[in-house]
Design a protein around this motif. Structure first.
Motif, mmCIF file in Angstrom:
data_model
loop_
_atom_site.group_PDB
_atom_site.id
_atom_site.type_symbol
_atom_site.label_atom_id
_atom_site.label_comp_id
_atom_site.label_asym_id
_atom_site.label_seq_id
_atom_site.Cartn_x
_atom_site.Cartn_y
_atom_site.Cartn_z
ATOM 1 N N ASP A 65 1.046 -1.199 0.254
ATOM 2 C CA ASP A 65 -0.137 0.070 0.193
ATOM 3 C C ASP A 65 1.050 1.416 -0.129
ATOM 4 O OD1 ASP A 65 -2.513 -1.718 0.019
ATOM 5 O OD2 ASP A 65 -2.738 -1.785 2.239
ATOM 6 N N GLU A 66 2.225 1.225 0.498
ATOM 7 C CA GLU A 66 2.685 2.409 0.018
ATOM 8 C C GLU A 66 3.544 2.589 -0.773
ATOM 9 O OE1 GLU A 66 4.802 2.092 4.372
ATOM 10 O OE2 GLU A 66 3.473 2.260 5.504
ATOM 11 N N ILE A 67 3.631 1.245 -1.770
ATOM 12 C CA ILE A 67 5.047 1.368 -2.667
ATOM 13 C C ILE A 67 3.716 1.856 -4.057
ATOM 14 C CG2 ILE A 67 6.137 0.285 -4.027
ATOM 15 C CD1 ILE A 67 7.286 0.302 -1.891
ATOM 16 N N SER A 100 15.638 -4.526 -4.895
ATOM 17 C CA SER A 100 16.682 -3.326 -4.422
ATOM 18 C C SER A 100 15.868 -1.447 -4.463
ATOM 19 C CB SER A 100 18.012 -3.528 -4.716
ATOM 20 O OG SER A 100 18.005 -2.932 -6.101
ATOM 21 N N GLN A 101 15.397 -1.398 -5.521
ATOM 22 C CA GLN A 101 14.279 -0.156 -5.995
ATOM 23 C C GLN A 101 13.740 0.133 -4.395
ATOM 24 O OE1 GLN A 101 15.874 0.777 -9.174
ATOM 25 N NE2 GLN A 101 17.141 -1.348 -8.270
ATOM 26 N N LEU A 143 -4.102 -10.834 -8.097
ATOM 27 C CA LEU A 143 -2.660 -10.573 -9.582
ATOM 28 C C LEU A 143 -3.110 -9.798 -9.930
ATOM 29 C CD1 LEU A 143 -1.830 -13.381 -9.274
ATOM 30 C CD2 LEU A 143 -2.302 -13.980 -11.861
ATOM 31 N N TYR A 144 -4.455 -9.188 -10.032
ATOM 32 C CA TYR A 144 -5.422 -7.619 -10.740
ATOM 33 C C TYR A 144 -4.903 -6.532 -10.205
ATOM 34 C CZ TYR A 144 -9.110 -8.863 -7.069
ATOM 35 O OH TYR A 144 -9.916 -9.251 -6.411
ATOM 36 N N CYS A 145 -4.722 -6.982 -8.608
ATOM 37 C CA CYS A 145 -3.905 -5.829 -7.688
ATOM 38 C C CYS A 145 -2.747 -5.048 -7.772
ATOM 39 C CB CYS A 145 -4.322 -5.817 -6.289
ATOM 40 S SG CYS A 145 -5.921 -5.910 -6.003
ATOM 41 N N PHE A 146 -2.315 -5.799 -8.839
ATOM 42 C CA PHE A 146 -0.402 -5.863 -9.224
ATOM 43 C C PHE A 146 -0.837 -4.438 -10.331
ATOM 44 C CE2 PHE A 146 0.347 -9.075 -6.609
ATOM 45 C CZ PHE A 146 1.459 -8.746 -5.913
ATOM 46 N N ASP A 147 0.648 -3.548 -11.206
ATOM 47 C CA ASP A 147 0.314 -2.557 -11.520
ATOM 48 C C ASP A 147 1.283 -3.655 -12.765
ATOM 49 O OD1 ASP A 147 -0.253 -0.896 -10.657
ATOM 50 O OD2 ASP A 147 1.277 -0.850 -9.437
ATOM 51 N N ILE A 148 2.906 -4.561 -12.914
ATOM 52 C CA ILE A 148 3.228 -4.910 -14.013
ATOM 53 C C ILE A 148 3.254 -6.762 -13.229
ATOM 54 C CG2 ILE A 148 4.627 -5.305 -15.252
ATOM 55 C CD1 ILE A 148 5.774 -2.156 -14.411
ATOM 56 N N VAL A 184 9.383 3.559 -16.159
ATOM 57 C CA VAL A 184 8.535 4.325 -17.696
ATOM 58 C C VAL A 184 7.367 4.233 -17.187
ATOM 59 C CG1 VAL A 184 7.760 3.525 -20.155
ATOM 60 C CG2 VAL A 184 9.760 3.850 -19.341
ATOM 61 N N PHE A 185 6.922 2.795 -16.570
ATOM 62 C CA PHE A 185 5.599 2.286 -16.420
ATOM 63 C C PHE A 185 5.137 3.529 -15.136
ATOM 64 C CE2 PHE A 185 2.469 0.823 -13.169
ATOM 65 C CZ PHE A 185 1.563 0.017 -14.800
ATOM 66 N N THR A 186 6.010 3.489 -14.388
ATOM 67 C CA THR A 186 5.675 4.346 -13.075
ATOM 68 C C THR A 186 5.723 5.886 -13.773
ATOM 69 O OG1 THR A 186 7.128 2.787 -11.485
ATOM 70 C CG2 THR A 186 7.197 5.430 -11.211
ATOM 71 N N GLU A 187 6.638 6.284 -14.248
ATOM 72 C CA GLU A 187 6.228 7.506 -14.298
ATOM 73 C C GLU A 187 4.814 8.066 -15.773
ATOM 74 O OE1 GLU A 187 8.516 11.153 -17.983
ATOM 75 O OE2 GLU A 187 9.540 9.574 -17.256
ATOM 76 N N TRP A 188 4.412 7.039 -15.948
ATOM 77 C CA TRP A 188 3.103 7.302 -16.828
ATOM 78 C C TRP A 188 1.985 7.174 -16.139
ATOM 79 C CZ3 TRP A 188 0.053 2.792 -16.202
ATOM 80 C CH2 TRP A 188 -1.305 2.622 -17.790
#
Length: 860
Positions: A39-41, A71-72, A107-112, A184-188
């Protein structure tokens, strides 16, 4: 997350665990696993492997990406694997979506979601996972509210058969490109732009292939007419290469699985790529150029990884370990350092022609389960065709050395169906196997040679990509030819299912028309197609027929001018080079291997950034060097008896898994555990009788021998620091070295069964339960029937039940006597006395509360 209750899913999932095989596959709380607060990521990345846990966790690349992403700071990476058939059935029955291991998020709660595509027969598993995750299967059905579905791995060098299911593919090595995709995804995500706009941005990332940006047309019932780029300047996608492995991240804190995985060891990647140039080998082409890690770095990585994992085996990993420039020096240094600490070192991909006497001497101290040699073809003529530069004299000399060094079993790998193969080449397999067996004469009276035969598949990006594959009928004929002529007793013959090989060939060489076939096969129950017990070629045949496609369309000879499905994916190796190698094969001409001083102009290297790299010898002094174990005498050995608990998710670990958990925890804690003598030393850790999977306990015992006089409290504290959640050592005492084993001194066991759970399962009243108990206690005998070795046996359990009644904790308490000839478990009481069905029994929690050793209940 509307409608999502994390705790409800977690509870429902744990209710399923008692009813599936190997529940430890699904726990997700292994040593060195990473849990972040999702929830914080900002970006939640799910690494998906379309096979069972034991297979997926054996792939080094999967672990590399897991630790690299975690590590990110702004990224959380979790894992998911294809659930086995029994688990899938229960998930669907209970309407539970497929969840990640670490946080139990759907699974549907993930971004990638990033799939690892390692082999073609896993594609229906991809659809299984998406479907179980309640995610639409096709890319065109998903908008921006759904996760971005991407894939990497060797199969992406021909992504076309599954192009319709994925939004994008990462072609080549993933360490750098996966971070770029995530950024790229995070910025989009922060801009609120549409999914098509995200895909367009991804085309700017080198190595990313977006199938929606290409349109493919076909001749009727024929090959590809055109692959039309839909975006200006985006016509081909070139693979990513990590140019220098010494500066590329490699995890030392590997996840240590509870269950035994396929490669249950620390895998140390010493090199990447191959210099040999075998013409059938896709890996040798797509992983070019050859790059080695430096010796000093490898020693440093080994020291830290073994300390942080507790693994007792280390594998030096590469496509050809013997080709590593400093392999003898590296192996000698590692074995000098770790052999005294009972760490075995293996070379899983050692070529016969690289096996020197120093190498053989170095590895012959390990377990001699079998030695593998891969001649690939039965005659030197055919080995020249495929550019396998291995002479028969070298093969036989290797066999002689191996047998003389103590091995009894040698495995020879061959392929059938290679281009230009004749009956003479098949007979050559038989002759070579016989000669190999004879090399053991005078060394091993009882010896065996295994002849393992796979079928040649002309894979993309190899010189043989234009060649045809033989049909299943011909595969079966050649297998029978060999099997009928190999004498039992001397030889073991192993082969692959011809239909599975044909299907792999169809998919490996297929195009986008196969998407409908794969989806239809999935809809008709195809799963785990690489597993013989699950494979159904009939379902695939029906799917091909329904879609109007013939196997010959994909398996036949390709014309040099024909557009191949993978032509717009650039492996770095040019088509001109592949054609040149194909021509050389027809002339039975060999090509020298590439390297720092030899270049065959294959096209991969630019010689500025991308080039072959070899290691240099350096010394290393690492502070994590394990302490030296002094020669032992009986006087220095002590034995400590520990009492520990096994609760929560740890209750789903088997007895064998518990042995590994404790031995590896002791290694991580650097405790001076005593080892047995002989060829295969093992830690002297002895447990009490196995606790049934699913039972909790506060009265488990283990005896451990140590080579130093250390405090039991120190042992307790050290182990607790390294044991997984749910396992805790309460106390420990020193006992005489010659003390009876726990199992030999066990006289009784007490269990507690929650009263409320019994009432819930049978809808009984308390009086009903009391009557059942009183009837049992009043009986002189009480027989039950239970299975044993496939048969039913009748057992009188009354004499073994010392007490059955109620405790102050509102539970049914059972005290069982231990007999040398007969045993009884609480499950027998629940099934026989209370009349519960097997499924009902598994739903009732059982707690082991006390053990009677000798005359004393819980002596420590």
């Amino acid at each position: 997350m509307p409608g999502y209750s994390k705790e409800s899913f977690k509870t429902a999932l744990e209710d399923i665990f008692p009813h599936v095989t190997r529940p430890s596959r699904y726990l997700g709380n292994e040593i060195n696993s990473v849990r972040k607060n999702l929830d914080e990521i900002s970006t939640k990345f799910l690494l998906a492997f379309p096979d069972v846990y034991e297979v997926g966790m054996s792939h080094v690349g999967f672990q590399i990406l897991y630790h690299l992403l975690n590590s990110q700071d702004d990224v959380a990476a979790e894992r998911v694997f294809t659930p086995w058939i029994d688990m899938e059935r229960l998930l669907r029955e209970k309407k539970i979506p497929l969840l990640s291991l670490e946080s139990r998020y759907p699974l549907y709660c993930f971004d990638i979601i990033g799939f690892s595509l390692q082999y073609e027969l896993s594609y229906t598993n991809v659809l299984t996972m998406l479907d179980l995750g309640n995610i639409p299967l096709r890319s065109c059905q998903r908008d921006g509210q759904w996760p971005l579905i991407i894939a990497g791995g060797p199969c992406t060098f021909n992504p076309e058969p599954v192009a319709d299911f994925f939004d994008a593919f990462a072609i080549g090595e993933g360490e750098e490109v996966v971070i770029e995709i995530t950024r790229v995804f995070t910025e989009w995500k922060s801009t609120g732009k549409s999914r098509p706009e995200l895909l367009e941005i991804l085309t700017t990332v080198p190595g990313v292939y977006v199938p929606a940006k290409f349109e493919v047309s076909y001749f009727p019932q024929g090959p590809i007419r055109e692959v039309k780029p839909l975006q200006s300047g985006y016509t081909t996608v070139t693979k990513r290469v990590v140019p220098d492995l010494d500066v590329s991240p490699y995890p030392t804190k590997f996840i240590v699985p509870f269950t035994q995985i396929v490669h249950d060891r620390f895998n140390l990647e010493i090199a990447r790529g191959c210099t040999r140039g075998c013409r059938f080998c896709q890996a040798g082409m797509i992983y070019r150029p050859g790059r080695e890690r430096s010796c000093s770095l490898l020693e440093h990585m080994a020291a830290h990884s073994l300390e942080l994992t507790g693994w007792e085996e280390m594998s030096l990993l590469s496509l050809s370990s013997g080709d590593y420039t400093e392999i003898e020096n590296l192996l000698r240094r590692l074995m000098t350092r770790y052999s005294p600490h009972h760490v075995t070192i293996s070379l899983p991909s050692l070529r016969a022609e690289t096996l020197s006497r120093p190498l053989l001497t170095a590895i012959e101290g390990g377990r001699k389960t079998g030695f593998t040699i891969a001649p690939e073809a039965g005659t030197e003529r055919l080995r020249k065709v495929i550019n396998k530069k291995l002479r028969e004299v070298d093969i036989l000399e290797t066999c002689r050395q191996v047998f003389s060094s103590g091995w009894r079993n040698i495995k020879l790998y061959f392929m059938i169906g290679l281009p230009t193969e004749t009956k003479t080449d098949l007979e050559g397999i038989l002759t070579l196997a016989e000669e190999a067996w004879l090399q053991g004469k005078g060394y091993q009276n009882k010896r065996n040679v295994t002849v393992s035969v796979s079928t040649f598949i002309p894979k993309p990006h190899t010189p043989f990509q234009w060649e045809a594959m033989i049909p299943s009928e011909e595969i079966l004929f050649r297998q029978r030819f060999l099997r009928s002529r190999l004498r039992r007793g001397k030889f073991t013959f192993k082969w692959q299912d011809p239909h599975a090989s044909v299907l792999e060939g169809i998919i490996a060489r297929g195009d986008r028309r196969l998407a409908d076939v794969i989806e239809d096969a999935f809809a008709h129950g195809c799963r785990f197609d690489g597993w013989s017990e699950c494979f159904s070629y009939e379902a695939w045949e029906q799917a091909l027929h329904k879609c109007g496609l013939s196997p010959s369309l994909f398996l036949g000879q390709k014309e040099p001018s024909e557009i191949l499905p993978w032509d717009h994916v650039n492996s770095g190796v040019t088509k001109d080079y592949l054609r040149k190698e194909l021509a050389a094969s027809r002339e039975e001409a060999e090509t020298e291997g590439c390297g720092p001083t030899v270049c065959n102009n294959c096209g991969v290297c630019d010689f500025s950034v991308v080039r072959p790299r070899v290691s240099a010898v350096e010394s290393v002094n690492d502070p994590t060097t394990p302490r030296k174990q002094e020669p032992l005498t009986t006087d220095t050995v002590i034995k400590v008896r520990l009492r520990f608990s096994k609760a929560k998710e740890a209750r789903f670990l088997s007895h064998l898994e518990m042995i590994n958990v404790f031995s590896r925890a002791a290694r991580r804690a650097r405790l001076p555990v005593q080892y047995s003598k002989g060829y295969h030393p093992h830690p002297k850790i002895v447990f009490g009788p196995p606790l049934p999977v699913g039972f909790e306990s506060v009265a488990e015992y283990a005896d451990i021998e140590f080579t130093e006089d250390i405090s039991p409290d120190f042992v307790r504290d050290s182990l607790n620091h390294h044991l997984p959640h749910g396992i805790s050592v309460f106390t420990g005492v020193k006992i005489p070295l010659k003390s009876k084993a726990i199992s030999d001194s066990l006289d009784g066991v007490r269990y507690s069964i929650p009263f409320g759970d019994l009432l819930k399962v049978k809808a009984w009243s308390p009086d009903d339960v009391k009557k059942v108990i009183n009837d049992f206690l009043g009986a002189a005998t009480f027989t039950i029937t239970r299975p044993r070795k496939g048969k039913s046996m009748t057992v009188d359990i009354r004499s073994l039940v010392e007490h059955l009644g109620f405790s102050e904790q509102k539970a049914v308490e059972v005290t069982l006597r231990v007999s040398e000839t007969l045993s009884v478990r609480p499950t027998d009481i629940l099934a026989g006395v209370f009349g519960l069905a097997e499924r009902e029994v598994k739903n009732i929690p059982v707690l082991k509360t006390e053990m009677k050793l000798g005359e004393t209940w819980d002596p420590i």
